[in-house]
Write a protein that holds these residues in place. Structure first.
Motif, PDB file in Angstrom:
ATOM      1  N   GLY A   5       0.796  -1.218   0.000  1.00 26.33           N
ATOM      2  CA  GLY A   5       0.000   0.000   0.000  1.00 26.33           C
ATOM      3  C   GLY A   5       0.829   1.268   0.000  1.00 26.33           C
ATOM      4  N   ALA A   6       2.032   1.193   0.598  1.00 29.39           N
ATOM      5  CA  ALA A   6       2.873   2.386   0.725  1.00 29.39           C
ATOM      6  C   ALA A   6       3.868   2.539  -0.416  1.00 29.39           C
ATOM      7  CB  ALA A   6       3.631   2.340   2.060  1.00 29.39           C
ATOM      8  N   GLY A   7       3.802   1.648  -1.415  1.00 30.14           N
ATOM      9  CA  GLY A   7       4.701   1.770  -2.558  1.00 30.14           C
ATOM     10  C   GLY A   7       6.063   1.156  -2.355  1.00 30.14           C
ATOM     11  N   HIS A   8       6.151   0.127  -1.511  1.00 30.84           N
ATOM     12  CA  HIS A   8       7.427  -0.544  -1.256  1.00 30.84           C
ATOM     13  C   HIS A   8       7.357  -2.035  -1.597  1.00 30.84           C
ATOM     14  CE1 HIS A   8       9.147   2.989   0.698  1.00 30.84           C
ATOM     15  NE2 HIS A   8       8.043   3.104   1.404  1.00 30.84           N
ATOM     16  N   ALA A   9       6.605  -2.358  -2.636  1.00 28.59           N
ATOM     17  CA  ALA A   9       6.468  -3.769  -3.028  1.00 28.59           C
ATOM     18  C   ALA A   9       7.793  -4.354  -3.506  1.00 28.59           C
ATOM     19  CB  ALA A   9       5.402  -3.906  -4.109  1.00 28.59           C
ATOM     20  N   THR A  10       8.678  -3.522  -4.056  1.00 26.54           N
ATOM     21  CA  THR A  10       9.990  -4.007  -4.489  1.00 26.54           C
ATOM     22  C   THR A  10      10.782  -4.522  -3.301  1.00 26.54           C
ATOM     23  OG1 THR A  10      10.009  -2.379  -6.283  1.00 26.54           O
ATOM     24  CG2 THR A  10      12.110  -3.398  -5.706  1.00 26.54           C
ATOM     25  N   GLU A  11      10.777  -3.751  -2.196  1.00 23.27           N
ATOM     26  CA  GLU A  11      11.473  -4.191  -0.991  1.00 23.27           C
ATOM     27  C   GLU A  11      10.823  -5.444  -0.406  1.00 23.27           C
ATOM     28  OE1 GLU A  11      11.166  -1.067  -1.799  1.00 23.27           O
ATOM     29  OE2 GLU A  11      13.279  -0.519  -1.848  1.00 23.27           O
ATOM     30  N   ALA A  12       9.500  -5.558  -0.551  1.00 21.09           N
ATOM     31  CA  ALA A  12       8.810  -6.755  -0.079  1.00 21.09           C
ATOM     32  C   ALA A  12       9.280  -7.981  -0.860  1.00 21.09           C
ATOM     33  CB  ALA A  12       7.299  -6.591  -0.218  1.00 21.09           C
ATOM     34  N   SER A  13       9.412  -7.846  -2.178  1.00 21.03           N
ATOM     35  CA  SER A  13       9.888  -8.975  -2.980  1.00 21.03           C
ATOM     36  C   SER A  13      11.308  -9.366  -2.587  1.00 21.03           C
ATOM     37  CB  SER A  13       9.826  -8.633  -4.470  1.00 21.03           C
ATOM     38  OG  SER A  13      10.802  -7.681  -4.835  1.00 21.03           O
ATOM     39  N   LEU A  14      12.146  -8.375  -2.275  1.00 18.89           N
ATOM     40  CA  LEU A  14      13.510  -8.663  -1.832  1.00 18.89           C
ATOM     41  C   LEU A  14      13.492  -9.474  -0.539  1.00 18.89           C
ATOM     42  CD1 LEU A  14      16.577  -8.288  -2.069  1.00 18.89           C
ATOM     43  CD2 LEU A  14      16.331  -6.103  -0.856  1.00 18.89           C
ATOM     44  N   GLY A  15      12.552  -9.134   0.355  1.00 19.72           N
ATOM     45  CA  GLY A  15      12.446  -9.867   1.615  1.00 19.72           C
ATOM     46  C   GLY A  15      12.165 -11.339   1.399  1.00 19.72           C
ATOM     47  N   TYR A  16      11.287 -11.648   0.451  1.00 19.51           N
ATOM     48  CA  TYR A  16      10.962 -13.056   0.187  1.00 19.51           C
ATOM     49  C   TYR A  16      12.040 -13.745  -0.638  1.00 19.51           C
ATOM     50  CZ  TYR A  16       6.457 -12.096   2.269  1.00 19.51           C
ATOM     51  OH  TYR A  16       5.470 -11.749   3.162  1.00 19.51           O
ATOM     52  N   TYR A  17      12.856 -12.972  -1.351  1.00 23.95           N
ATOM     53  CA  TYR A  17      14.011 -13.562  -2.018  1.00 23.95           C
ATOM     54  C   TYR A  17      15.055 -14.025  -0.996  1.00 23.95           C
ATOM     55  CZ  TYR A  17      13.231 -12.576  -7.007  1.00 23.95           C
ATOM     56  OH  TYR A  17      12.776 -12.580  -8.306  1.00 23.95           O
ATOM     57  N   ILE A  18      15.313 -13.193   0.015  1.00 24.27           N
ATOM     58  CA  ILE A  18      16.376 -13.539   0.962  1.00 24.27           C
ATOM     59  C   ILE A  18      15.891 -14.435   2.094  1.00 24.27           C
ATOM     60  CG2 ILE A  18      17.639 -11.422   0.441  1.00 24.27           C
ATOM     61  CD1 ILE A  18      16.709 -10.228   3.024  1.00 24.27           C
ATOM     62  N   PHE A  19      14.566 -14.673   2.177  1.00 18.54           N
ATOM     63  CA  PHE A  19      14.044 -15.536   3.231  1.00 18.54           C
ATOM     64  C   PHE A  19      14.701 -16.921   3.272  1.00 18.54           C
ATOM     65  CE2 PHE A  19      11.046 -19.156   3.311  1.00 18.54           C
ATOM     66  CZ  PHE A  19      11.071 -19.398   4.684  1.00 18.54           C
ATOM     67  N   PRO A  20      14.884 -17.625   2.128  1.00 24.50           N
ATOM     68  CA  PRO A  20      15.503 -18.958   2.211  1.00 24.50           C
ATOM     69  C   PRO A  20      16.896 -18.914   2.834  1.00 24.50           C
ATOM     70  CG  PRO A  20      14.493 -18.639   0.065  1.00 24.50           C
ATOM     71  CD  PRO A  20      14.487 -17.307   0.745  1.00 24.50           C
ATOM     72  N   LEU A  21      17.635 -17.844   2.561  1.00 31.33           N
ATOM     73  CA  LEU A  21      18.978 -17.731   3.118  1.00 31.33           C
ATOM     74  C   LEU A  21      18.921 -17.415   4.609  1.00 31.33           C
ATOM     75  CD1 LEU A  21      20.505 -15.746   0.133  1.00 31.33           C
ATOM     76  CD2 LEU A  21      20.524 -18.202   0.530  1.00 31.33           C
ATOM     77  N   ALA A  56      19.001   1.068   5.521  1.00 36.17           N
ATOM     78  CA  ALA A  56      18.871  -0.383   5.418  1.00 36.17           C
ATOM     79  C   ALA A  56      17.483  -0.750   4.888  1.00 36.17           C
ATOM     80  CB  ALA A  56      19.094  -1.035   6.791  1.00 36.17           C
ATOM     81  N   PRO A  57      17.365  -1.842   4.124  1.00 32.52           N
ATOM     82  CA  PRO A  57      16.051  -2.291   3.641  1.00 32.52           C
ATOM     83  C   PRO A  57      15.264  -2.966   4.759  1.00 32.52           C
ATOM     84  CG  PRO A  57      17.756  -3.808   2.892  1.00 32.52           C
ATOM     85  CD  PRO A  57      18.463  -2.676   3.602  1.00 32.52           C
ATOM     86  N   TRP A  58      14.760  -2.136   5.677  1.00 29.75           N
ATOM     87  CA  TRP A  58      14.122  -2.671   6.879  1.00 29.75           C
ATOM     88  C   TRP A  58      12.889  -3.521   6.566  1.00 29.75           C
ATOM     89  CZ3 TRP A  58      17.303  -2.718  10.599  1.00 29.75           C
ATOM     90  CH2 TRP A  58      18.201  -1.666  10.813  1.00 29.75           C
ATOM     91  N   ILE A  59      12.163  -3.149   5.537  1.00 23.84           N
ATOM     92  CA  ILE A  59      10.983  -3.931   5.170  1.00 23.84           C
ATOM     93  C   ILE A  59      11.398  -5.347   4.773  1.00 23.84           C
ATOM     94  CG2 ILE A  59       9.048  -4.114   3.548  1.00 23.84           C
ATOM     95  CD1 ILE A  59       9.178  -1.032   3.316  1.00 23.84           C
ATOM     96  N   SER A  60      12.464  -5.439   3.971  1.00 28.57           N
ATOM     97  CA  SER A  60      12.961  -6.746   3.540  1.00 28.57           C
ATOM     98  C   SER A  60      13.420  -7.568   4.736  1.00 28.57           C
ATOM     99  CB  SER A  60      14.114  -6.573   2.554  1.00 28.57           C
ATOM    100  OG  SER A  60      13.740  -5.764   1.466  1.00 28.57           O
ATOM    101  N   PHE A  61      14.154  -6.923   5.653  1.00 27.88           N
ATOM    102  CA  PHE A  61      14.604  -7.619   6.861  1.00 27.88           C
ATOM    103  C   PHE A  61      13.424  -8.122   7.672  1.00 27.88           C
ATOM    104  CE2 PHE A  61      18.778  -5.043   6.942  1.00 27.88           C
ATOM    105  CZ  PHE A  61      19.433  -6.040   6.247  1.00 27.88           C
ATOM    106  N   MET A  62      12.456  -7.251   7.861  1.00 26.60           N
ATOM    107  CA  MET A  62      11.303  -7.592   8.697  1.00 26.60           C
ATOM    108  C   MET A  62      10.536  -8.782   8.117  1.00 26.60           C
ATOM    109  SD  MET A  62       7.727  -7.011   8.730  1.00 26.60           S
ATOM    110  CE  MET A  62       6.431  -6.669   9.914  1.00 26.60           C
ATOM    111  N   LEU A  63      10.299  -8.750   6.816  1.00 26.25           N
ATOM    112  CA  LEU A  63       9.532  -9.823   6.178  1.00 26.25           C
ATOM    113  C   LEU A  63      10.294 -11.146   6.198  1.00 26.25           C
ATOM    114  CD1 LEU A  63       7.987  -7.928   3.128  1.00 26.25           C
ATOM    115  CD2 LEU A  63       6.812  -8.690   5.188  1.00 26.25           C
ATOM    116  N   SER A  64      11.585 -11.105   5.895  1.00 27.27           N
ATOM    117  CA  SER A  64      12.356 -12.349   5.851  1.00 27.27           C
ATOM    118  C   SER A  64      12.566 -12.929   7.246  1.00 27.27           C
ATOM    119  CB  SER A  64      13.708 -12.112   5.169  1.00 27.27           C
ATOM    120  OG  SER A  64      14.460 -11.134   5.857  1.00 27.27           O
TER     121      SER A  64
END
Length: 315
Positions: free
Chosen positions: A100-116, A155-163
């Motif tokens: 909703g806030a326009g940070h879907a790119t960072e959200a996708s990064l979070g799910y990319y790094i989740f396996p690691l 830092a990409p805090w959204i990505s960190f938080m999601l992963s």
């Protein structure tokens, strides 16, 4: 080895179910973007309650409501499910807010790094060994995130938080001896009182911009359908996980963040900087190494098992 047509059909149906699951997850950002005008906490509350309704109906049709009561017995079990509920709720909220806030790119990064992140958690908590290629994948991911942080100045805090929340969710789920439908039903059941309180605050005007449910048909239906949107892919994933190899699950699941990334950059037209353009390929290389290491390990273990079996049968 003699072909097994039944096993082959089961594997194919599992792969199709897995692809469908990851496609739904990957395109779900389009759905939640339509609710960007609704406060994220209110969307989360509706997602929680309508997911509960969905899972209760499924368990009722399967005549398994009793398993839900059994799953919530004992303080330790309830505490474990409660922690899982907090982690998945935080993950859902972070994703809804990011889209909703326009940070879907960072959200996708979070799910990319989740396996690691999951690999590191397995190493730290369970002492699982890592192959050299897996260590290289983790190092590359860390390099990519460090470069992105330095380039963007934050830092990409959204990505960190999601992963991290999804990683901790998966970690605690390993200790739960419950099926996926029952366990998630138990989680949203524990969250339901909080969700009801949030909706009461929203409809009483205490949350700015709240009270979307019932305001118009579009928002009402969209909020209600967030339950099936959550439940259906989970059930498909459960179906697939029992029929396909884990290495297949690991590779195919990248459809999810890839679709999220494409939707964010092509459909939502989010800003994609030079630093993103450098970080994402490094992440993709890390995931390729990680997947190759997983597939190699699985093949090696199967070969060792076959050798051991043939050795026993020949004696």
């Amino acid at each position: 080895m003699t072909p097994n047509p039944i096993a082959d059909r089961a594997a194919k149906s599992g792969v199709f179910a897995l692809i469908a699951t990851c496609t739904i997850w990957g395109l779900s950002s389009i759905y939640y973007k339509q609710l960007a005008h609704v406060p994220p906490i209110e969307v989360l509350a509706h997602r929680t309650l309508w997911s509960l309704v969905f899972f209760l109906v499924i368990l009722l049709l399967q005549r398994r409501l009793g398993t839900l009561r059994e799953g919530l017995r004992g303080r330790r079990q309830i505490a474990t499910i409660g922690f899982a509920a907090l982690m998945i709720s935080a993950n859902w909220f972070g994703f809804i807010w990011a889209v909703g806030a326009g940070h879907a790119t960072e959200a996708s990064l979070g799910y990319y790094i989740f396996p690691l992140v999951a690999v590191l958690l397995g190493r730290l908590v369970f002492g699982e060994s890592l192959a050299p290629l897996q260590w290289a994948a983790v190092a590359l991911a860390a390099l990519a995130v460090a470069g992105l942080t330095w380039g963007l100045g934050v830092a990409p805090w959204i990505s960190f938080m999601l992963s991290i929340t999804f990683g901790l969710y998966g970690l605690v789920k390993k200790s739960l001896n419950l099926g996926p439908v029952v366990s998630v039903a138990a989680e949203v059941l524990l969250l339901a009182p909080v969700a009801i309180a949030v909706l009461w605050l929203a409809h009483s005007g205490r949350i700015s911009g709240g009270g979307a449910f019932g305001g118009n048909l579009h928002d009402t239906v969209m909020l209600m359908l967030s339950g099936p949107l959550t439940g259906v892919p989970l059930m498909l994933f459960s179906f697939a996980a029992r029929r396909v190899r884990m290495s297949t699950v690991g590779v195919v699941q990248y459809i999810n963040p890839t679709l999220q990334f494409l939707v964010a950059t092509l459909l939502f037209a989010e800003v994609f900087t030079l630093w993103h353009a450098m970080a994402f390929p490094v992440i993709w290389l890390a995931l390729a190494l990680y997947s190759y290491a997983n597939i190699s390990r699985e093949r090696a273990s199967k070969a060792a098992l076959r050798a051991a079996t043939s050795g026993i049968s020949s004696t």
